[in-house]
Design a protein around this motif. Structure first.
Motif, mmCIF file in Angstrom:
data_model
loop_
_atom_site.group_PDB
_atom_site.id
_atom_site.type_symbol
_atom_site.label_atom_id
_atom_site.label_comp_id
_atom_site.label_asym_id
_atom_site.label_seq_id
_atom_site.Cartn_x
_atom_site.Cartn_y
_atom_site.Cartn_z
ATOM 1 N N SER A 1 0.811 -1.207 0.000
ATOM 2 C CA SER A 1 0.000 0.000 0.000
ATOM 3 C C SER A 1 0.846 1.259 0.000
ATOM 4 O O SER A 1 0.461 2.279 -0.591
ATOM 5 C CB SER A 1 -0.925 -0.012 1.223
ATOM 6 O OG SER A 1 -1.809 1.080 1.209
ATOM 7 N N SER B 1 1.565 2.418 -3.684
ATOM 8 C CA SER B 1 0.568 3.236 -4.368
ATOM 9 C C SER B 1 0.317 4.554 -3.645
ATOM 10 O O SER B 1 0.021 5.569 -4.284
ATOM 11 C CB SER B 1 -0.750 2.457 -4.510
ATOM 12 O OG SER B 1 -1.243 2.056 -3.258
ATOM 13 N N ALA B 2 0.451 4.567 -2.315
ATOM 14 C CA ALA B 2 0.185 5.790 -1.555
ATOM 15 C C ALA B 2 1.210 6.879 -1.819
ATOM 16 O O ALA B 2 0.899 8.070 -1.693
ATOM 17 C CB ALA B 2 0.130 5.472 -0.061
ATOM 18 N N GLN C 1 -3.374 -2.445 3.849
ATOM 19 C CA GLN C 1 -3.642 -1.556 2.721
ATOM 20 C C GLN C 1 -4.237 -0.239 3.190
ATOM 21 O O GLN C 1 -3.932 0.829 2.644
ATOM 22 C CB GLN C 1 -4.591 -2.242 1.738
ATOM 23 C CG GLN C 1 -3.980 -3.425 1.016
ATOM 24 C CD GLN C 1 -5.004 -4.209 0.223
ATOM 25 O OE1 GLN C 1 -6.109 -3.739 -0.016
ATOM 26 N NE2 GLN C 1 -4.650 -5.422 -0.172
ATOM 27 N N PRO D 1 -1.858 4.508 3.200
ATOM 28 C CA PRO D 1 -2.037 5.926 2.900
ATOM 29 C C PRO D 1 -1.813 6.837 4.099
ATOM 30 O O PRO D 1 -1.280 7.943 3.953
ATOM 31 C CB PRO D 1 -3.492 5.993 2.419
ATOM 32 C CG PRO D 1 -3.784 4.627 1.899
ATOM 33 C CD PRO D 1 -3.008 3.698 2.791
ATOM 34 N N ALA E 1 1.843 7.069 4.684
ATOM 35 C CA ALA E 1 2.429 7.934 3.659
ATOM 36 C C ALA E 1 2.135 9.398 3.945
ATOM 37 O O ALA E 1 3.004 10.265 3.809
ATOM 38 C CB ALA E 1 1.890 7.550 2.277
ATOM 39 N N THR F 1 -6.662 9.223 -5.266
ATOM 40 C CA THR F 1 -6.136 10.469 -4.690
ATOM 41 C C THR F 1 -6.061 11.566 -5.760
ATOM 42 O O THR F 1 -6.381 12.729 -5.494
ATOM 43 C CB THR F 1 -4.751 10.251 -4.063
ATOM 44 O OG1 THR F 1 -3.888 9.628 -5.032
ATOM 45 C CG2 THR F 1 -4.831 9.363 -2.835
ATOM 46 N N GLN G 1 -5.369 11.274 0.811
ATOM 47 C CA GLN G 1 -4.948 9.977 1.340
ATOM 48 C C GLN G 1 -5.798 9.551 2.525
ATOM 49 O O GLN G 1 -6.020 8.359 2.745
ATOM 50 C CB GLN G 1 -3.466 10.032 1.695
ATOM 51 C CG GLN G 1 -2.571 10.034 0.455
ATOM 52 C CD GLN G 1 -1.142 10.359 0.753
ATOM 53 O OE1 GLN G 1 -0.817 11.002 1.737
ATOM 54 N NE2 GLN G 1 -0.237 9.919 -0.125
ATOM 55 N N LEU H 1 -8.721 8.023 0.904
ATOM 56 C CA LEU H 1 -8.352 6.676 0.470
ATOM 57 C C LEU H 1 -8.367 5.715 1.649
ATOM 58 O O LEU H 1 -8.786 4.557 1.525
ATOM 59 C CB LEU H 1 -6.977 6.691 -0.192
ATOM 60 C CG LEU H 1 -6.431 5.357 -0.702
ATOM 61 C CD1 LEU H 1 -7.374 4.719 -1.706
ATOM 62 C CD2 LEU H 1 -5.044 5.542 -1.312
#
Length: 406
Positions: free
Chosen positions: A41, A44-45, A160, A164, A167, A250, A265, A268
């Motif tokens: 995760s 992608s974050a 997951q 975010p 991040a 995002t 985020q 998300l």
């Protein structure tokens, strides 16, 4: 190496046995699933951060997702088929080590090529982890296959969801090298998986002393192939939509509502947190009401909400995000358990096939949706994807097997 947890009894649960559920083992494997998917995760974050630092296009971002999900997709069914014939309990720790190496590359990469290599290593780690971990969860289930599958999978969804937030509040303020700080989590996962591997090796030795369980089904081969194909199409619809959220949500929120990256985020996180709750309940409800009922509710029932999402206000976008995440995610434990009932004796192959197929579809979709977003705009992506859950109507072709699937 000293085991970080106390040893458990080594009685060997087998398919069809009604034995005590080994919740400590299931929770240990779920915790490692959380660690594994936190790393995924994070990838992608931090896409907005990587896009700014390396001047990436949406197509390049999609290719990174493809590198991660593509390796996981190709390797998972192969790993599962191999370990069905010759289980390798210590491969769990090896898979986590590959994830750790990929994380280190993401933190220190100086070019786009090394970012791709880091993403691919994380995919390899997932390919090794998921089939064997799913087998361990089933072995520890005590016959509660749906519950065990949900508890195993909810760790991944929680990971997951956490990505975010980590991040937003750690990596974005401190910069990309902060990704390397999460190596401590991967090291903890390696230790726990070493213990789980030893427990499962003991289970295997005990199982070898007993007669092999029957692994036959009463359905004709043609119906089994049709049912597996239907389940694959359901995963297809679910994971293309999920890939659109994981890779581009995002960006959609930033463009449509002028949110900051941390605010987007957090949104998300709402989706991923709701998805974790849906996974937690999906298998339990499948054990109680039957997996077909859960699949009907999940895949087709989410359609009205996905159709509304691209046009909603910010408040209702948040509400719909939670509903879509919860309902859509509840299907996957039921799908895996249903498929394992269809093809008994092939737990690893089925887990690898469906986890791998999910990753592969997600990777291909992420790359294709990136091209679409570059050509038509990010909002158009969600208008197109909103119709995907309509494929849930294919559930009508799934056979009735037993009390777990009816």
């Amino acid at each position: 190496m000293t085991s970080p947890l106390a040893p458990l009894p080594t009685s060997a649960p087998q398919p069809g046995d009604i034995v005590r559920t080994q919740y400590l083992v299931i929770m240990a494997i779920s915790m490692c699933h959380l660690i594994n998917d936190v790393m995924q995760s994070l990838l992608s974050a931090i896409y907005p951060l990587l896009q700014e630092e390396f001047a990436l296009s949406f197509t390049q971002i999609g290719l990174m997702t493809f590198a991660f999900m593509g390796t996981a997709s190709v390797l998972q069914p192969l790993v599962g088929q191999f370990t069905d014939r010759r289980p390798v309990p210590q491969s769990l720790a090896i898979g986590m080590s590959a994830t750790l190496a990929g994380l280190a590359l993401l933190a220190q990469a100086q070019s786009y090529t090394w970012l791709l290599a880091g993403a691919a290593l994380i995919g390899i780690g997932s390919a090794v982890f998921h089939p064997e971990a799913s087998r361990v969860a089933r072995a520890a289930s005590g016959g509660r296959f749906g519950t065990a599958q949900s508890l195993f999978q909810v760790g991944g969804n929680a990971g997951q969801a956490a990505g975010p937030l980590l991040a937003a509040f750690v990596v974005v303020p401190l910069g990309r090298p902060a990704v390397g700080w999460f190596a401590a989590l991967a090291l903890a996962g390696i230790l726990i998986l070493g213990w789980v591997g030893r427990w499962y090796a003991d289970v295997r030795r005990e199982a070898a002393k007993r007669p092999a369980p029957k692994t036959t089904t009463t359905l004709p081969r043609r119906k089994i192939i049709l049912a597996v194909a239907v389940l694959a199409f359901l995963v297809f619809s679910k994971n293309i939509y999920t890939a659109s959220i994981a890779s581009y949500y995002t960006f959609f929120l930033i463009e449509r509502f002028a949110l900051t990256t941390p605010q987007a985020q957090v949104m998300l996180f709402l989706f991923l947190g709701a998805a974790a709750l849906g996974v937690a309940l999906g298998g339990v409800l499948g054990d109680r009401f039957g997996t077909r009922a859960v699949i009907w509710f999940s895949i087709l029932g989410v359609l009205p909400f996905t159709l509304l999402l691209p046009y909603a206000s910010l408040f209702w976008t948040g509400v719909l995000t939670v509903l879509v995440g919860f309902i859509l995610s509840s299907a996957f434990p039921a799908i895996v358990v249903f498929a394992q009932e269809l093809v008994p004796g092939r737990v690893g192959m089925i887990a690898g096939l469906f986890f791998g197929f999910a990753f592969g579809i997600g990777g291909i979709a992420a790359a294709a949706l990136g091209v679409l977003a570059d050509a038509r705009g990010i909002a158009y992506v969600y208008e197109v994807c909103s119709y995907l859950p309509a494929l849930g109507i294919l559930t009508v072709f799934l056979p009735r097997l037993n009390r777990r699937t009816d």
